[in-house]
Each structure stands twice: as C-alpha cells, then as structure tokens.
Enzyme design. Structure first.
Site, PDB file in Angstrom:
ATOM      1  N   LYS A 162       0.843  -1.203   0.000  1.00 13.15           N
ATOM      2  CA  LYS A 162       0.000   0.000   0.000  1.00 13.15           C
ATOM      3  C   LYS A 162       0.874   1.247   0.000  1.00 13.15           C
ATOM      4  CE  LYS A 162      -3.866   2.099   2.544  1.00 13.15           C
ATOM      5  NZ  LYS A 162      -4.701   2.001   3.758  1.00 13.15           N
ATOM      6  N   SER A 209      -9.357   1.814   3.013  1.00 12.26           N
ATOM      7  CA  SER A 209      -8.587   2.559   2.034  1.00 12.26           C
ATOM      8  C   SER A 209      -7.558   1.716   1.286  1.00 12.26           C
ATOM      9  CB  SER A 209      -7.887   3.736   2.710  1.00 12.26           C
ATOM     10  OG  SER A 209      -6.994   3.297   3.712  1.00 12.26           O
ATOM     11  N   GLY A 265      -9.350   2.201  10.394  1.00 12.03           N
ATOM     12  CA  GLY A 265     -10.785   2.165  10.633  1.00 12.03           C
ATOM     13  C   GLY A 265     -11.436   1.082   9.796  1.00 12.03           C
ATOM     14  N   GLY A 266     -10.699  -0.029   9.637  1.00 10.78           N
ATOM     15  CA  GLY A 266     -11.199  -1.134   8.815  1.00 10.78           C
ATOM     16  C   GLY A 266     -10.559  -1.206   7.451  1.00 10.78           C
ATOM     17  N   SER A 267      -9.480  -0.455   7.214  1.00  5.88           N
ATOM     18  CA  SER A 267      -8.942  -0.287   5.868  1.00  5.88           C
ATOM     19  C   SER A 267      -8.281  -1.528   5.278  1.00  5.88           C
ATOM     20  CB  SER A 267      -7.941   0.880   5.835  1.00  5.88           C
ATOM     21  OG  SER A 267      -8.600   2.091   6.097  1.00  5.88           O
TER      22      SER A 267
END
Length: 621
Positions: free
Chosen positions: A205, A281, A303-305
């Site tokens: 990423k 993301s 947050g859950g990415s």
C-alpha cells in the site's frame, strides 16, 4: 442530567443488562461535481465553514457527547491492556530472530496441502493459488520467478488498458520487478531459496515505504516533501525472506475514506464487479490479490482499511494487535489506532506473511509489554477448534443491523455451523456505548491525521488534495483539545467494557461490513464524492442507512481499542457479491482468531466464484 450536563456513572457501575442498542445511522446528501466543489469552498471558508461544522456537530450531538458530558474515567491515549493468559495449542515464535526462521516455523504450523495434486488437477472449480503452490512450482522446475514476473507485468499492463481502467498500482517499475525476479530465479537455480516466500509476488500500500518507490499516500505531492530512502521495517523483513515487490498499490487518498476512490490516480475496481468499489482505504492491495496478480499484499488499517476491502473483494485481511508490528517507515507511524497487516487469498498465506513481518518496535516493547508472539498449530487435528472449543460473543442487535439480510443470514449460518460441527458456544453479549466508541475513533484518527499532515502543508499542498479529502480535514480542524481528551476518556470506558466481555467469550463475531460492495457513481471519478456518507458519516444522527457507516460499522472497535481482527469470506449475496465475517480477538490473540478463521475457511468448501477480473499468473500459457 446536572446543570444541563450528562453525568455518566463509572464504567464499572454500568449494568450491561440495561443497555439498549442505539447505533445511529447516517443520512446525508450525496455530493459530486459542482456541488462538491461548492461545498468544499464553503466548509473551508473562515466564517461560513465554522457555521457548517457547528451545525453538523449539533446534528450529531457531538458537543453533547464530548463537551457536555462529565466522564469520570481518566483518558487512555493509546491502548492499555491487562496481562493476558497464554493461548492454548500454539507455537511460540522468536521475535528477535530472523524473519526467515519465523516463516519456517509458520510453515510447520499449516495444515496439509497437496500442491502437486492441485497443479495436475483437471477440476474446473475455482481456487486461488496459494504461496505453497508457487513454492512447489519453483522447486519442481515447472516455472521460475522470472517467468511468472512476465505474467505479472503483462497483467498489470492489461489492467491499465481496460475499459473501465483498473489502476491497481500508483508506482510500478518493470525493470525493478524483473531484477528482483532474476535474483530469486538464480537463488532457486543454485538451490538456496531464502524461505517459502522466496519468489512470491507482493504489493505494498502506498502509505508504507518500499524502496525505491516513493510513498505518496494516494496524493500527487507528498513524496516531494517526504522522500523514501529505505524500506519500512515490515517490508524489510519480508524482503529478507525473498519476497518480490511489484510496486505501490492505489489507495483512498491519505486513508480518508472507506470506498477506495481516488480521483488523482484512478479508482480501483472490484474484481467481482468492475462497476463497484473495492472498499478502502487499502483498495489496490485488495484488488491486486482478488484479481490473482499477487497472492498477498500489505495494507494499513485505521478504521477497517484492511478488513473492509478484503471483505468486499472476497479475500482474507488481518489487522494485528496495536503494537504487534513495527510501524517505522509508514505514513501512519505516530498514530494510536492504525496498524499494517497482510491481505491474502487464504488464511494460510496471511499466517505466513504475518509471521515474517511481526515484531514490536523498541518503544512499544517498553510501553505495551507484548507477550511472545505465537501461531496456532494447524498441522494436525489434535489442536483444531474441535479440541479447543471457543466461546463466540454475538451482540445480536448489532450483528443484525445491516443493509441487507443476506449478510446477517449468511454470517449467522456460519455461527450455527461452528456450534453444531465444532462445538463452539455462541454467547449473547451486550456492548455499551457503541456510538461513543465510534466517535472516539473518529476524533482520535482525525486529530492524529491532521497533526501528521499540517507540517507537510506549508506551501499550499493542502489545496492539491482531492475535494473529498479536504472536507473531513476541515471537520477535523474544528476539533478542540478538550474534544480529543474526552474521546480518550470514552476510549478507556470502551476498553473496560470489552475486557469484561472477554472474561466470558474468546472471540467477538460480527459481519465484516454492513453492506456488500457499493456501486461507483461515474460522476465521482473525476473529483471524488461525499455523500456526506464518506465524510459526514460521523456528523449526523438521523436513522437512515448510509454508505460509510455501513462499511465501517463493525470495524472501528479493533482500531480504537487495538484488538486483533480478521475478515474471512463466507459467501455471497443475491447479487453474487462477497460477504465477509469478522473475528475480533483479545489483545495479542492473533493465534485464536487465525485458528477460527482457518476452521471457517475449511468449513466453507463450496466452490468460490471466479472474479470477473482474474489472471492465472502461475499457470498462464
């Protein structure tokens, strides 16, 4: 109430049986194009902007929670964990040892796999190739990393030319890929591969440093003010195992969204339906794995990415315990809610990558005192879920609060099966103050993001951000120091509630997301979109479904409290879109959730749907 203020009782006096479920969804207009531009101008204007943010806070009762509530607990500025018991049926890893040795130990923990049978199989059922399949093909002389590299390069180029485009990577250097693959091929020819991960293609990423690629964070400019001179720690550990890094994957700009949309570099498409989002993301990382180009990738999760795109793309994503992996060499290293972790097509492959990259930073070893890392021993039935029956916590009202009953029904059937087949006990639980916990995560992440970004925006770079990124940043700028401290007080209360729950259960189980992959609106591709479901998801209190809250609803617990969590695919909705189940473990409980995830993966033996966009990289003609 006292003097128009809400006075909370101490968390240890809250009666769980009297708690009512009251998670509030979001209703907000969808903004794109000219309306989005106009709203961005207004919310950034000195006077009008403060009026808009003030109105949004009032609508969301944000001031009521953060400024008009007396919270008796002291703040908890980063996760603090009580001592945890050693997990059962595990294999300890040497954290200070070589990553290659940890990977070898992890390999011995895996269940039996027959790569030769898989290679020669005539079955038409779809299955992703595992890392052990690649290793078998290399060691048997069926192919080489250099040959596979040609297929990877070809697939990435083909994605660029698709209509619509599939922009998986922000940075991609063909010669760099060929060089790494040639070195790996030579090691195999000389009979000295570094580990089972040698010759395995991974992507990273774009907020994690991977030299010589720049780290843009999905922006157009951040790499100019923050040059990359070496690998991040996790990337360095994987590289020492022989991993071949393809490049830097696309992402939602600065991680400020859960869809994966990026108007600068293009928006990755969901391989199961190119007209839908991947989730974010870590959008490019999930898409490149789901499309078969890489068996694994690295993502980050604030947050859950990691878990959201893994769920929406039908693959596996692991968020580790806060402090379990060293964050040095990432854009998010100073934060208290974000970690990096693996995304892969199987639990086996997640486990291998996790073993290579784990290891706490020197500072976290002092402050968090992490126990020895360990892995579940899956190599024999002696240590299976059957012999170690688990207590699974289910907050029914929360579990069922989803956009489509397909999700709760599918996930519920998995729990029933775990109970009937593996003897797991399903325990009804209640979690107080979910809305406040959600708010604590937003205030924490928003404040930390803004603090990291402000020093980089001294020469007008702020205006170069996408419109849908500038709106949440404007909202974050309206937060005060007292808001931040109040959020950390709620954080401590939430930690207390969850540690009490973990006295009764081993794992908390939820759907990974409250909806399957949402549709991409064509008008959003050029300049982004804000429903305010993407930015105002935390600033409205009306009880209507929204995009962001449905995507993030079950994710933030693991971030604000630092717990390990994993998303594992368990089926499809009526439209054929993947559904994921989330397992949240105790602090440092990666082994437990990996064991359970492996059992779920083994249990769901029905053929998987082949994604519409898929490349057979290993066995391509």
């Amino acid at each position: 109430m006292k003097n128009n203020k809400m006075v909370l009782v101490p968390a240890n006096e809250v009666q769980f049986t009297q708690v009512k479920y009251d998670f509030q969804q979001v209703q907000a207009p969808r903004l794109a194009g000219l309306l989005l531009k106009l709203f961005t101008i207004l919310i950034e204007a000195p006077l009008i902007g403060s009026l808009i943010t003030g109105y949004l806070k009032k609508q969301n009762k944000m001031n009521e929670m953060l400024r008009n509530t007396v919270i008796p607990e002291p703040p908890m500025f980063k996760p603090e964990y009580p001592p945890q018991e050693q997990e059962a049926g595990v294999v300890d890893l040497e954290e200070e040892g070589k990553p290659e040795d940890r990977v070898e130990s992890a390999l011995r923990c895996l269940p039996h796999h027959d790569p030769a049978g898989r290679w020669n199989s005539k079955s038409t059922s779809f299955r992703y190739w595992k890392i052990r399949d690649y290793a078998y093909a290399y060691r048997s002389g069926l192919t080489t990393p250099a040959m596979v590299a040609k297929n990877v390069i070809s697939a990435v180029e083909e994605c660029k030319n698709m209509v619509p485009q599939m922009p998986l990577l922000i940075s991609f250097d063909v010669e760099e890929v060929r060089k790494q693959a040639a070195a790996s091929t030579q090691r195999f020819e000389e009979g000295r591969p570094l580990s089972i991960l040698d010759g395995i293609f991974m992507a990273v990423k774009d907020d994690i440093d991977c030299y010589p690629h720049p780290s843009t964070g999905g922006t157009t400019w951040l790499h100019n003010v923050r040059p990359v001179n070496k690998d991040g720690v996790a990337v360095s550990r994987l590289r020492s195992c022989g991993v071949i890094f393809v490049g830097k994957t696309n992402m939602h700009e600065l991680g400020l969204g859960a869809t994966g949309m990026n108007p600068h570099h293009g928006t990755p498409r969901n391989p199961h339906d190119p007209q839908r989002y991947t989730g974010g993301s870590s959008s490019g990382s999930a898409a490149i794995v789901a499309s078969g180009i890489c068996p694994a990738a690295l993502g980050s999760d604030a947050g859950g990415s990691i878990r959201i795109p893994a769920s929406l793309c039908g693959i596996v994503g692991l968020k580790t315990t806060y402090g379990r992996t060293d964050m040095k060499g990432t854009l998010c290293s100073p934060g208290t809610v974000e970690v990096i972790g693996p995304i892969a097509s199987s639990v086996d492959d997640v486990l291998l990558v996790y073993a290579a990259m784990l290891g706490s930073s020197p500072a976290d070893k002092i402050s968090l005192r992490p126990p020895i890392p360990c892995l579940p021993n899956l190599s024999s039935g002696a240590d299976s879920v059957d012999s170690l029956p688990l207590r699974l916590g289910k907050y029914t009202e929360w579990f069922n609060d989803v956009h489509s009953p397909d999700i709760s029904d599918t996930c519920g059937k998995v729990l029933t099966s775990l109970s009937e087949i593996h003897g797991c006990e399903i325990v009804d639980i209640t979690i107080p103050e979910i809305q406040q916990m959600f708010m604590a995560q937003v205030v924490s992440y928003g404040s930390e993001s803004l603090c990291s970004l402000v020093p980089q925006c001294q020469n007008g770079e702020y205006k170069k951000l996408a419109l849908d990124s500038r709106i949440p940043l404007a909202l974050f700028q309206s937060l005060s120091a007292s808001d931040y401290v109040a959020a950390q007080r709620f954080r401590r209360r939430s930690m207390y509630y969850h540690m009490e729950i973990f006295k009764k259960v081993d794992v908390i189980v939820t759907p990974a997301t409250g909806m399957t992959a949402p549709t991409i609106h064509p008008s959003a591709l050029s300049c982004g979109e804000s429903d305010l479901e993407v930015t105002g998801a935390f600033y409205s209190s009306t009880n209507c479904a929204s995009l962001m809250s449905n995507l993030m609803k079950f994710a933030v617990t693991a971030n604000v409290l630092g717990f390990p969590a994993i998303s594992v695919p368990v089926g499809y909705d009526k439209q054929g879109l993947p559904i994921g189940l989330q397992l949240i473990g105790r602090p440092w409980g990666e082994a437990t959730i990996l064991r359970l995830a492996a059992a779920i993966e083994q249990q769901w033996q029905e053929p998987k749907k082949k994604p519409i966009i898929y490349f057979d990289i290993l066995k391509a003609d």
